[in-house]
Design a protein around this motif. Sequence first.
Motif, PDB file in Angstrom:
ATOM      1  N   ASP A  13       0.811  -1.225   0.000  1.00  0.00           N
ATOM      2  CA  ASP A  13       0.000   0.000   0.000  1.00  0.00           C
ATOM      3  C   ASP A  13       0.841   1.271   0.000  1.00  0.00           C
ATOM      4  N   GLY A  14       2.082   1.169   0.416  1.00  0.00           N
ATOM      5  CA  GLY A  14       2.943   2.347   0.453  1.00  0.00           C
ATOM      6  C   GLY A  14       3.601   2.675  -0.862  1.00  0.00           C
ATOM      7  N   GLY A  15       3.732   1.686  -1.735  1.00  0.00           N
ATOM      8  CA  GLY A  15       4.396   1.916  -3.016  1.00  0.00           C
ATOM      9  C   GLY A  15       5.079   0.672  -3.515  1.00  0.00           C
ATOM     10  N   VAL A  16       6.123   0.864  -4.291  1.00  0.00           N
ATOM     11  CA  VAL A  16       6.869  -0.243  -4.903  1.00  0.00           C
ATOM     12  C   VAL A  16       8.316  -0.173  -4.429  1.00  0.00           C
ATOM     13  N   ARG A  17       8.822  -1.291  -3.964  1.00  0.00           N
ATOM     14  CA  ARG A  17      10.217  -1.385  -3.540  1.00  0.00           C
ATOM     15  C   ARG A  17      10.978  -2.231  -4.546  1.00  0.00           C
ATOM     16  N   LEU A  18      12.052  -1.668  -5.101  1.00  0.00           N
ATOM     17  CA  LEU A  18      12.921  -2.383  -6.033  1.00  0.00           C
ATOM     18  C   LEU A  18      14.214  -2.742  -5.315  1.00  0.00           C
ATOM     19  N   VAL A  19      14.405  -4.024  -5.092  1.00  0.00           N
ATOM     20  CA  VAL A  19      15.655  -4.505  -4.502  1.00  0.00           C
ATOM     21  C   VAL A  19      16.535  -4.976  -5.654  1.00  0.00           C
ATOM     22  N   ASN A  20      17.542  -4.195  -5.985  1.00  0.00           N
ATOM     23  CA  ASN A  20      18.450  -4.530  -7.073  1.00  0.00           C
ATOM     24  C   ASN A  20      19.780  -5.043  -6.519  1.00  0.00           C
ATOM     25  N   VAL A  21      20.753  -5.175  -7.361  1.00  0.00           N
ATOM     26  CA  VAL A  21      22.025  -5.785  -6.944  1.00  0.00           C
ATOM     27  C   VAL A  21      22.752  -4.919  -5.924  1.00  0.00           C
ATOM     28  N   LEU A  22      22.835  -3.629  -6.177  1.00  0.00           N
ATOM     29  CA  LEU A  22      23.644  -2.739  -5.344  1.00  0.00           C
ATOM     30  C   LEU A  22      22.836  -1.844  -4.409  1.00  0.00           C
ATOM     31  N   ARG A  23      21.538  -1.693  -4.670  1.00  0.00           N
ATOM     32  CA  ARG A  23      20.765  -0.787  -3.838  1.00  0.00           C
ATOM     33  C   ARG A  23      19.288  -1.157  -3.840  1.00  0.00           C
ATOM     34  N   THR A  24      18.590  -0.644  -2.841  1.00  0.00           N
ATOM     35  CA  THR A  24      17.139  -0.794  -2.728  1.00  0.00           C
ATOM     36  C   THR A  24      16.503   0.585  -2.827  1.00  0.00           C
ATOM     37  N   VAL A  25      15.484   0.701  -3.680  1.00  0.00           N
ATOM     38  CA  VAL A  25      14.809   1.979  -3.909  1.00  0.00           C
ATOM     39  C   VAL A  25      13.331   1.836  -3.570  1.00  0.00           C
ATOM     40  N   ASP A  26      12.802   2.773  -2.775  1.00  0.00           N
ATOM     41  CA  ASP A  26      11.380   2.804  -2.446  1.00  0.00           C
ATOM     42  C   ASP A  26      10.701   3.919  -3.233  1.00  0.00           C
ATOM     43  N   LEU A  27       9.690   3.540  -4.011  1.00  0.00           N
ATOM     44  CA  LEU A  27       8.982   4.487  -4.867  1.00  0.00           C
ATOM     45  C   LEU A  27       7.517   4.560  -4.435  1.00  0.00           C
ATOM     46  N   PRO A  28       7.091   5.649  -3.799  1.00  0.00           N
ATOM     47  CA  PRO A  28       5.695   5.782  -3.373  1.00  0.00           C
ATOM     48  C   PRO A  28       4.761   5.928  -4.567  1.00  0.00           C
ATOM     49  N   TRP A  29       3.507   5.555  -4.389  1.00  0.00           N
ATOM     50  CA  TRP A  29       2.543   5.586  -5.490  1.00  0.00           C
ATOM     51  C   TRP A  29       2.399   6.966  -6.129  1.00  0.00           C
ATOM     52  N   PRO A  30       2.372   8.059  -5.358  1.00  0.00           N
ATOM     53  CA  PRO A  30       2.212   9.375  -6.007  1.00  0.00           C
ATOM     54  C   PRO A  30       3.352   9.743  -6.946  1.00  0.00           C
ATOM     55  N   MET A  65       1.594  -5.989 -14.257  1.00  0.00           N
ATOM     56  CA  MET A  65       0.146  -6.104 -14.149  1.00  0.00           C
ATOM     57  C   MET A  65      -0.321  -5.807 -12.725  1.00  0.00           C
ATOM     58  N   VAL A  66       0.411  -6.320 -11.731  1.00  0.00           N
ATOM     59  CA  VAL A  66       0.051  -6.071 -10.332  1.00  0.00           C
ATOM     60  C   VAL A  66       0.176  -4.580 -10.010  1.00  0.00           C
ATOM     61  N   ILE A  67       1.283  -3.979 -10.456  1.00  0.00           N
ATOM     62  CA  ILE A  67       1.512  -2.552 -10.175  1.00  0.00           C
ATOM     63  C   ILE A  67       0.454  -1.692 -10.858  1.00  0.00           C
ATOM     64  N   ARG A  68       0.171  -1.963 -12.120  1.00  0.00           N
ATOM     65  CA  ARG A  68      -0.788  -1.150 -12.859  1.00  0.00           C
ATOM     66  C   ARG A  68      -2.195  -1.245 -12.273  1.00  0.00           C
ATOM     67  N   ARG A  69      -2.586  -2.451 -11.855  1.00  0.00           N
ATOM     68  CA  ARG A  69      -3.925  -2.612 -11.296  1.00  0.00           C
ATOM     69  C   ARG A  69      -4.120  -1.748 -10.056  1.00  0.00           C
ATOM     70  N   HIS A  70      -3.164  -1.785  -9.148  1.00  0.00           N
ATOM     71  CA  HIS A  70      -3.319  -0.995  -7.920  1.00  0.00           C
ATOM     72  C   HIS A  70      -3.155   0.494  -8.211  1.00  0.00           C
ATOM     73  N   TRP A  71      -2.258   0.821  -9.111  1.00  0.00           N
ATOM     74  CA  TRP A  71      -2.036   2.220  -9.492  1.00  0.00           C
ATOM     75  C   TRP A  71      -3.302   2.810 -10.100  1.00  0.00           C
ATOM     76  N   GLU A  72      -3.973   2.070 -10.991  1.00  0.00           N
ATOM     77  CA  GLU A  72      -5.214   2.537 -11.592  1.00  0.00           C
ATOM     78  C   GLU A  72      -6.329   2.628 -10.552  1.00  0.00           C
ATOM     79  N   GLY A 105      -9.266   8.582  -6.607  1.00  0.00           N
ATOM     80  CA  GLY A 105      -8.933   9.983  -6.420  1.00  0.00           C
ATOM     81  C   GLY A 105      -7.736  10.253  -5.545  1.00  0.00           C
ATOM     82  N   TYR A 106      -7.026   9.192  -5.141  1.00  0.00           N
ATOM     83  CA  TYR A 106      -5.884   9.391  -4.248  1.00  0.00           C
ATOM     84  C   TYR A 106      -4.687  10.031  -4.951  1.00  0.00           C
ATOM     85  N   LEU A 107      -4.666   9.975  -6.275  1.00  0.00           N
ATOM     86  CA  LEU A 107      -3.525  10.518  -7.007  1.00  0.00           C
ATOM     87  C   LEU A 107      -3.885  11.768  -7.801  1.00  0.00           C
TER      88      LEU A 107
END
Length: 205
Positions: A67-84, A154-161, A167-169
């Motif tokens: 519910d907070g956003g998308v977290r990308l855990v990559n090789v060298l770093r982790t990035v948190d991207l909120p939905w807005p 598909m999972v990201i787009r469904r929740h994003w839409e 109206g949250y965005l």
Amino acid sequence: MDSVEFRYRPRFGLVLTVVVAVLCVVGLVLTLTTDGFNTALRTLPWLLLISGAAWAVFWRPEVKVDDGGVRLVNVLRTVDLPWPSIVRVDTKWALALVTRYGKFTAWAAPTSSRVSGREISTRDLDAMPESTFEAGKSIRPGDSPHAPSGAVAMVIRRHWEALQRAGYLDQPQLEFARPPVRWHLRTFAVGGALVLWGLLAAVFG
């Protein structure tokens, strides 16, 4: 609106990591039995480095959606991207999130070279979120649910839409000027220590 809790980590990554680790163990045993303890000791840090690199590259990366956003855990770093912050979801070469912070690619969700547009069925198309389709209702092979990039997208787009419809965005506000990033310092430290160990063992072993 329903909450979302999703985590993706490719299964083939675990298989590759285990295979590499087993090969390293076999190599160490063969070195120990044929060349002796001292040679095996000099080889050990490099085998550990190879095994650790396989874990960092193939098994650790993941994509987490909540519910907070998308977290990308990559090789060298982790990035948190909120939905807005999310502007668009791309799947040309791998899953990539185009955000107000910039573009961020998910190492764990590449576009499979084995998937083509011909493998996407009508049922697949009906299940895809509206933001999947480009002009002329076309989609990329990477959007296929049979590809890692498409399944996660598909999972990201469904929740994003769903957030957009609710109206949250409508007036997105970012809490941070830059996305929260956590560098994998322990990975750097362990890798550096193994390299140093290997060099010292080669010189003084």
